[in-house]
Enzyme design. Structure first.
Site, short mmCIF file in Angstrom:
data_model
loop_
_atom_site.label_atom_id
_atom_site.label_comp_id
_atom_site.label_asym_id
_atom_site.label_seq_id
_atom_site.Cartn_x
_atom_site.Cartn_y
_atom_site.Cartn_z
N ASP A 191 37.40 30.04 27.60
CA ASP A 191 37.74 29.58 26.26
C ASP A 191 36.53 29.10 25.47
O ASP A 191 36.18 27.93 25.47
CB ASP A 191 38.84 28.50 26.30
CG ASP A 191 39.80 28.74 25.15
OD1 ASP A 191 39.33 29.09 24.06
OD2 ASP A 191 41.02 28.59 25.34
N GLY A 216 49.70 31.49 22.86
CA GLY A 216 50.25 31.60 21.52
C GLY A 216 49.71 32.79 20.76
O GLY A 216 50.25 33.19 19.73
N ARG A 235 39.60 40.22 26.76
CA ARG A 235 38.95 39.30 27.70
C ARG A 235 39.28 39.72 29.13
O ARG A 235 40.41 40.08 29.43
CB ARG A 235 39.47 37.89 27.41
CG ARG A 235 38.99 36.84 28.38
CD ARG A 235 39.04 35.46 27.74
NE ARG A 235 40.39 34.89 27.72
CZ ARG A 235 40.65 33.69 27.19
NH1 ARG A 235 39.71 32.98 26.64
NH2 ARG A 235 41.88 33.23 27.19
N GLY A 295 51.05 27.42 26.18
CA GLY A 295 51.34 28.81 26.55
C GLY A 295 50.51 29.71 25.65
O GLY A 295 49.94 29.27 24.64
N ASP A 315 44.03 22.79 29.70
CA ASP A 315 44.44 24.19 29.57
C ASP A 315 43.24 25.11 29.47
O ASP A 315 43.39 26.33 29.57
CB ASP A 315 45.37 24.39 28.36
CG ASP A 315 44.77 23.81 27.08
OD1 ASP A 315 44.43 22.62 27.09
OD2 ASP A 315 44.65 24.55 26.09
P1 AMP Z 1 42.75 26.73 22.37
O1 AMP Z 1 42.26 25.61 21.53
O2 AMP Z 1 42.14 28.07 22.01
O3 AMP Z 1 42.63 26.46 23.82
O4 AMP Z 1 44.29 26.91 22.04
C1 AMP Z 1 45.25 25.93 22.30
C2 AMP Z 1 46.63 26.51 22.16
O5 AMP Z 1 46.89 26.93 20.83
C3 AMP Z 1 46.92 27.69 23.05
O6 AMP Z 1 48.23 27.58 23.51
C4 AMP Z 1 46.78 28.86 22.10
O7 AMP Z 1 47.51 29.98 22.52
C5 AMP Z 1 47.33 28.28 20.81
N1 AMP Z 1 46.81 28.96 19.62
C6 AMP Z 1 45.54 28.93 19.16
N2 AMP Z 1 45.42 29.66 18.03
C7 AMP Z 1 46.63 30.20 17.77
C8 AMP Z 1 47.17 31.06 16.74
N3 AMP Z 1 46.40 31.52 15.76
N4 AMP Z 1 48.46 31.39 16.82
C9 AMP Z 1 49.24 30.93 17.80
N5 AMP Z 1 48.81 30.11 18.78
C10 AMP Z 1 47.53 29.75 18.78
MG MG Z 2 42.66 27.66 25.36
#
Ligand code: AMP
Ligand code: MG
Length: 491
Positions: A265, A95, A179, A93, A255
């Site tokens: 992403d 985050g 974005r 989700g 995702d």
């Molecule tokens: P990503 O690798 O950018 O696709 O992120 C994978 C997951 O980690 C997604 O659900 C993001 O929303 C969550 N996420 C990445 N960085 C953070 C952060 N600094 N705080 C909270 N959630 C994060």
């Molecule tokens: Mg992502």
């Protein structure tokens, strides 16, 4: 009489259709305010394209685009999704991203306006919900480069700084990226619905997706199978484009695969300098799962995960559903090969098809790999017939290859001039090369100097021409740079 003070009109025209989905798909969540919002990079051209009031946004929009204030009509949410991360299933989700809403452009295009780094949400787990400046500038730069290169991609409207530090291995300046995406529906959104084991949720999501991205499928006898087929087709097309430009996404988790076929992403992504099928730059991709040459097969792996979620909608008889989905998935390789070959023909200046074209393209890549040729330079040199005296150029096998290619060109009716024009329109002079990207980000983050970033951005915005502006950015890195180069997720 004095005029009443009117609230600034930023030009947003929000119409938030996602909120009509069952409430399990999102949580209402406003962005968390930051200490000192300031506009750092603003995409004037994109703002104009979207029908926004660019000047008002640039001068008065920072507090809104950093999340301290809400635009009229915004109904902020964090979206729920799941995902296979490096093959392992997780519930995720948003985050650290918050969807402000869907903006309808003057020509009725529906686009998600999302803030990335906007604070904690119900899906943040142990994360701080924030983003550091470097990775947000990186996403801005590379997403805009992909767009300019002609690849479907999310866009970047602006980067604002927060005036707050974020703590990673060191204290870094915090930032928020705005974005813009055709949607944030992911393979992982379908996996989330499937994991809830609630048929109604899946139907609602699939119908929403069809209405939003594939309205023509509504009339089909098998709309959900057709949905799967359409996503397969768009991904095959997208992956062919990535491969032709030497783009390595780096984290093709489910995702991070958009249903509508946009690149999404930009974390540990990179571009090839020297051609190598096994190139990996991401520091967390220890096994090379998402290596350059693996990407088409990884896309297919993700599409199989999507198909699994749709089985119950495709047919009530599971065996029949599997058979149908399987047949669609089997098309991926042929679709991909077709898109790839037709793109390669253009890169080689070919207007028609001959049986040996695949072999001609494959043998060129093989030679590039053997002689460690710079991928972008090699294709651009073919456009002009002007080779620097590189190992590739000196190799007798390459001279042979040139002979075959010239013979092939002479068998088509188009002139050499026409071939050259075709080649120049698809073989970029400039890609966001890793060493220039890192240099620009270093200066922006550690020296508070955006000039290198802006110059690189201007160059990659016109990637298919040779000009004084982009000339310096055609340079390959010093020998050895790529061997040591690592990219990071920037989370
Ligand atoms: P990503 O690798 O950018 O696709 O992120 C994978 C997951 O980690 C997604 O659900 C993001 O929303 C969550 N996420 C990445 N960085 C953070 C952060 N600094 N705080 C909270 N959630 C994060
Ligand atoms: Mg992502």
């Amino acid at each position: 009489m004095t005029n009443p003070i009117m609230p600034a009109d930023f030009g947003f025209n929000f119409d938030n259709s996602y909120l009509a989905l069952p409430a399990t798909f999102y949580q209402k969540q406003a962005p968390s305010p930051v200490q000192e919002p300031a506009m750092l990079v603003f995409n004037q051209a994109l703002a104009n394209e979207l029908g926004l009031n660019a000047a008002t946004l640039a001068s008065q929009g920072a507090a809104y685009l950093a999340g301290n204030k809400l635009f009229a009509g915004s109904e902020p949410i964090a979206q729920a999704y799941a995902g296979h991360q490096f093959g392992h299933f997780n519930r995720l989700g948003d985050g650290r991203a918050i969807l402000l809403g869907e903006h309808l452009t003057p020509n009725q295009q529906r686009l998600d306006i999302q803030l990335k780094g906007a604070g904690r949400t119900g899906y943040s787990r142990s994360g701080d919900g924030r983003a550091a400046l470097g990775p947000m500038l990186r996403e801005y730069l590379i997403s805009e480069a992909m767009h300019a290169l002609g690849v479907p991609s999310t866009r970047s409207l602006c980067v604002t700084t927060s005036g707050e530090a974020v703590y990673r291995e060191e204290a870094l300046p915090g930032a928020i990226l705005c974005r813009v995406a055709a949607s944030h529906l992911r393979v992982g959104t379908f996996q989330y619905a499937a994991a809830e084991q609630n048929h109604a949720l899946l139907i609602a999501l699939a119908d929403y997706t069809i209405d939003r991205h594939f309205p023509d499928l509504r009339a089909q006898a098998q709309p959900y199978l057709a949905l799967l087929e359409s996503v397969i087709d768009r991904q095959a097309q997208l992956l062919a484009q990535w491969m032709q430009l030497g783009f390595i996404h780096g984290v093709m988790n489910t995702d991070n695969m958009s249903i509508c076929g946009e690149t999404i992403d930009y974390g540990p992504c990179a571009f090839l300098n020297r051609y190598h099928a096994e190139a990996v730059f991401s520091s967390i991709d220890k096994n090379g799962r998402y290596a350059y040459g693996n990407q088409p097969q990884m896309a297919l792996w993700n599409l199989v995960r999507l198909a699994e979620t749709l089985l119950a909608l495709i047919d009530t008889n599971q065996e029949k559903a599997i058979e149908l989905a399987h047949a669609s998935l089997e098309n991926f390789n042929a679709l991909y090969a077709n898109y790839w070959l037709s793109g390669m023909r253009k890169k080689l200046g070919l207007f028609n098809a001959e049986d040996d074209d695949q072999a001609l393209a494959d043998s060129l890549l093989q030679l590039m790999q053997t002689h460690q040729a710079d991928y972008t330079h090699a294709f651009r040199a073919l456009c002009h017939g002007a080779f620097k005296p590189s190992a590739l150029y000196k190799a007798p096998e390459f001279r042979n290859w040139m002979g075959l290619w010239h013979a092939r060109l002479s068998r088509q009716s188009q002139s050499g001039e026409e071939s050259m024009q075709l080649m120049q329109s698809v073989n970029p002079t400039v890609i966001p090369r890793n060493h220039f990207v890192e240099d620009a980000l270093q200066q922006a983050v550690y020296a508070n100097d955006l000039s290198a970033f802006q110059a690189l951005l201007a160059a990659i915005s016109q990637p298919y021409i040779a000009s004084d502006l982009n000339d310096p950015y055609q340079q390959a890195p010093k020998a050895g740079f790529d061997d040591a180069y690592k990219t990071f997720c920037g989370t």
